[in-house]
Write a protein that holds these residues in place. Structure first.
Motif, PDB file in Angstrom:
ATOM      1  N   HIS A 122      16.123  -2.720 -11.067  1.00  0.00           N
ATOM      2  CA  HIS A 122      17.587  -2.677 -11.066  1.00  0.00           C
ATOM      3  C   HIS A 122      18.112  -3.285 -12.353  1.00  0.00           C
ATOM      4  O   HIS A 122      17.948  -4.480 -12.614  1.00  0.00           O
TER       5      HIS A 122
ATOM      6  N   ASN B 288      25.577  -3.698  -7.233  1.00  0.00           N
ATOM      7  CA  ASN B 288      25.505  -5.007  -7.893  1.00  0.00           C
ATOM      8  C   ASN B 288      25.414  -4.786  -9.402  1.00  0.00           C
ATOM      9  O   ASN B 288      24.339  -4.751  -9.996  1.00  0.00           O
TER      10      ASN B 288
ATOM     11  N   PRO C 281      18.131  -8.325 -10.423  1.00  0.00           N
ATOM     12  CA  PRO C 281      19.145  -8.997  -9.600  1.00  0.00           C
ATOM     13  C   PRO C 281      19.604  -8.118  -8.440  1.00  0.00           C
ATOM     14  O   PRO C 281      19.988  -6.965  -8.626  1.00  0.00           O
ATOM     15  N   GLY C 282      19.549  -8.682  -7.236  1.00  0.00           N
ATOM     16  CA  GLY C 282      20.011  -7.964  -6.055  1.00  0.00           C
ATOM     17  C   GLY C 282      19.073  -6.889  -5.552  1.00  0.00           C
ATOM     18  O   GLY C 282      19.370  -6.239  -4.546  1.00  0.00           O
TER      19      GLY C 282
ATOM     20  N   HIS D  36      16.191  -4.892  -3.635  1.00  0.00           N
ATOM     21  CA  HIS D  36      15.532  -5.012  -2.337  1.00  0.00           C
ATOM     22  C   HIS D  36      14.080  -4.538  -2.432  1.00  0.00           C
ATOM     23  O   HIS D  36      13.773  -3.635  -3.223  1.00  0.00           O
TER      24      HIS D  36
ATOM     25  N   TRP E  52      15.319  -9.473  -0.398  1.00  0.00           N
ATOM     26  CA  TRP E  52      16.303  -9.098  -1.410  1.00  0.00           C
ATOM     27  C   TRP E  52      16.537 -10.275  -2.336  1.00  0.00           C
ATOM     28  O   TRP E  52      16.545 -11.435  -1.934  1.00  0.00           O
ATOM     29  N   ASN E  53      16.716  -9.940  -3.612  1.00  0.00           N
ATOM     30  CA  ASN E  53      16.863 -10.960  -4.647  1.00  0.00           C
ATOM     31  C   ASN E  53      18.289 -11.485  -4.720  1.00  0.00           C
ATOM     32  O   ASN E  53      19.241 -10.836  -4.282  1.00  0.00           O
TER      33      ASN E  53
ATOM     34  N   LYS F 231      21.803 -12.145  -6.384  1.00  0.00           N
ATOM     35  CA  LYS F 231      22.552 -11.059  -7.005  1.00  0.00           C
ATOM     36  C   LYS F 231      22.892 -11.276  -8.474  1.00  0.00           C
ATOM     37  O   LYS F 231      22.805 -10.351  -9.284  1.00  0.00           O
ATOM     38  N   HIS F 232      23.333 -12.463  -8.837  1.00  0.00           N
ATOM     39  CA  HIS F 232      23.849 -12.609 -10.193  1.00  0.00           C
ATOM     40  C   HIS F 232      22.704 -12.702 -11.199  1.00  0.00           C
ATOM     41  O   HIS F 232      21.715 -13.409 -10.972  1.00  0.00           O
TER      42      HIS F 232
ATOM     43  N   TYR G 242      19.339 -15.091 -11.105  1.00  0.00           N
ATOM     44  CA  TYR G 242      18.045 -14.401 -11.118  1.00  0.00           C
ATOM     45  C   TYR G 242      17.166 -14.945 -12.250  1.00  0.00           C
ATOM     46  O   TYR G 242      15.998 -15.303 -12.036  1.00  0.00           O
TER      47      TYR G 242
ATOM     48  N   HIS H 284      16.194 -14.051  -2.358  1.00  0.00           N
ATOM     49  CA  HIS H 284      17.211 -14.864  -1.682  1.00  0.00           C
ATOM     50  C   HIS H 284      16.869 -15.080  -0.220  1.00  0.00           C
ATOM     51  O   HIS H 284      16.977 -16.197   0.305  1.00  0.00           O
TER      52      HIS H 284
END
Length: 402
Positions: free
Chosen positions: A35, A49, A298-299, A301, A310-311, A313-314, A318, A330
Motif C-alpha cells: 500500500h 488510507n 500503512p493501514g 491488511h 492490519w497495520n 494507518k499513518h 508506521y 495495530h
C-alpha cells in the motif's frame, strides 16, 4: 482450527503468528500487497488510507517509503520463517504507487524476491493514474519486474471526472495505454466508476466506448458508493448532489455487461471482466478465494492461515514502529471456522466459477431452490452460480444463503 487468539487482540510487538496459522502456509497461493498511501489530490469519493503532501506532516516523505516498506518485508521473512512458499502475485495499490520513482517500486519488488522469493510466473501489478506516468517511467517499471498495470480511468466525460475530483485529462487515457503497450506491458487494465451524480446514460456509454477503444485486457467497473466521512458524502448531506439512484446503477451495470461481453470481455467477478482467463487479476482472485497474503504499508491488511491483521494507518506511526524494530501491526483477529465459511460464501459467490454447495450450511442449502426459482442463480454441477440478474442482487443472494 482451535481458537487461540481472541478477536481484536493487540498484535505482538514482533509480529509473530500462532503456529497453527503457519502450518497451512503454502496450501494456497501467497501474495504480497504493497500500500503506497500517497496522492497528489484527495478525490472526494475516496475513503482509502491516503495522504497528500500537506497531510503527511513532518518527518514523512515519499522518498523514504521504499526503505521503510523493505523493513516490513524483512519482518515478514522473520515471521514466516524459512518456508518455501514463493510469492505468486504482488500488487502495488494506493494511493498512487506511480508517484514514487520507478526505481523505488523496483527496489521493493527486489526485496520481495530476495526475502520471500517470487514465483517464475509471478503477476506483478501497479495501479496508476493516467497522468502520473510517462513513457520512460513505464519502461523503467517493466525493467524493474512489473508486468501488469491498471489505470484509474473512471470516466471519459469531463463533468463526471470533475464531480469525482479527478484531475486527469480523459484524452490522456488512450495515449498512456498505448505507451504501456509500447513499453512492453502484456497486461493492461482500466478502472471505471458508474453512477456519479449528474452522469447520464449517454455519458456512461461514452465512457464504455472510450475504454473499449483502448482494447484493454481487463476492465473493472464499480458503482459509486458514497462513503461516510468523504467530501462527496458531505456534499450529498448538504443537498449539493443527489445520492446515486439504485435503478440507474442497475441499468448502467447491465449496459456495461452487454457492451463488454460484445467486445469479448467476459465477467469473472461481479465487477470485473477479462479478455481471457490469463487476463484475470490473479492477485484479486487470491482475495476472493481465501488465499494468504502479506499487506505491506500503512493501514495494509494481511491474512495468513486464518489470522487477519492490519497495520497502523499513518505513515509516520508506521515508520516509527519499524524504526524501533517492531511490527507495524495495530491489531489482529483469529477467524473461527464459521466466520471463514460465511466469508467464503460472501466472496466466492461473486465469482463466475460460483460457490461449491458443500460450503453452505443446512439453512443455506434450503434457500438455494428459491434463489434459483427467482432467476438469480443456476446450479452448475455441484456449484451455485449467479445469473446476470443475480449479480445485480448479489448481496441479497449472499444474505439468503448464508
Amino acid at each position: 482450527m482451535p481458537s487461540t487468539l481472541p478477536p481484536g487482540d493487540p498484535a505482538p510487538r514482533d509480529g509473530s503468528l500462532p503456529p497453527e496459522a503457519l502450518d497451512t502456509l503454502g496450501e494456497k497461493a501467497f501474495g504480497v500487497y504493497v500500500h503506497v498511501p500517497f496522492c497528489t489530490v484527495r478525490c472526494g469519493y475516496c475513503d482509502f488510507n491516503t495522504y497528500t503532501a500537506e497531510e503527511l506532516g513532518p518527518g514523512v516523505s515519499r522518498a523514504g517509503f521504499a526503505a521503510t516498506a523493505i523493513q516490513e518485508i524483512r519482518l515478514a521473512r522473520r515471521v514466516l520463517g524459512e518456508r518455501d512458499v514463493p510469492v505468486s502475485t504482488v500488487f502495488f495499490g494506493g494511493g498512487t504507487p506511480t508517484l514514487l520513482d520507478p526505481a523505488d517500486l523496483g527496489a521493493v519488488l527486489d526485496a520481495v524476491d530476495g526475502e520471500l522469493g517470487l514465483a517464475p510466473d509471478a503477476e506483478v501489478t501497479t495501479e496508476s493514474n493516467p497522468d502520473s506516468v510517462r513513457p520512460g517511467d513505464l519502461e523503467q517499471l517493466l525493467a524493474g519486474g512489473l508486468n501488469r498495470i491498471s489505470f484509474g480511468m473512471q470516466s471519459a466525460v469531463d463533468h463526471v471526472l470533475h464531480t469525482l475530483d479527478r484531475t486527469h485529462d480523459p484524452a490522456r487515457v488512450p495515449q498512456v495505454v498505448a505507451d504501456a503497450r509500447a513499453a512492453g506491458f502484456g497486461q493492461v487494465s482500466l478502472d471505471l466508476i458508474y453512477g456519479t451524480p449528474g452522469e447520464s446514460v449517454p455519458d456512461w456509454e461514452a465512457s464504455l466506448d472510450a475504454a473499449l477503444a483502448c482494447e484493454p485486457d481487463h476492465l473493472s467497473a464499480y458503482s459509486l458508493i458514497v462513503e461516510d466521512g468523504t467530501a462527496l458524502a458531505r456534499r450529498v448531506r448538504r443537498g449539493e448532489l443527489p445520492m446515486p439512484d439504485e435503478d440507474d446503477l442497475a441499468d448502467k451495470y447491465l449496459l456495461a455487461d452487454e457492451r463488454l461481453a460484445a467486445a469479448g470481455l467476459e465477467w469473472y467477478e461481479v465487477s470485473n471482466w477479462a479478455r481471457d482467463a490469463a487476463a484475470r487479476c490473479r492477485h484479486n482472485l487470491g482475495y476472493w478465494r481465501g488465499a494468504d497474503w502479506w499487506g505491506v504499508g500503512p493501514g495494509a491488511h494481511s491474512h495468513v492461515g486464518g489470522v487477519r491483521w492490519w497495520n497502523v494507518k499513518h505513515p509516520a506511526a508506521y515508520a516509527d514502529r519499524l524504526a524501533a524494530d517492531a511490527s507495524p501491526a495495530h491489531a489482529r483477529e483469529l477467524l473461527d471456522e464459521e466466520t471463514r465459511r460465511v466469508e467464503r460464501v460472501l466472496l466466492e459467490l461473486r465469482l463466475s466459477e460460483g460457490l461449491d454447495l458443500s460450503v453452505l450450511d443446512a439453512s443455506g442449502r434450503r434457500a438455494v431452490p428459491g434463489v434459483v426459482d427467482r432467476g438469480l442463480a443456476v446450479i452448475d454441477g455441484e456449484r451455485v452460480v449467479l445469473t446476470r440478474e443475480g449479480r445485480l442482487l448479489a448481496d441479497g443472494v449472499v444474505r439468503a444463503v448464508s
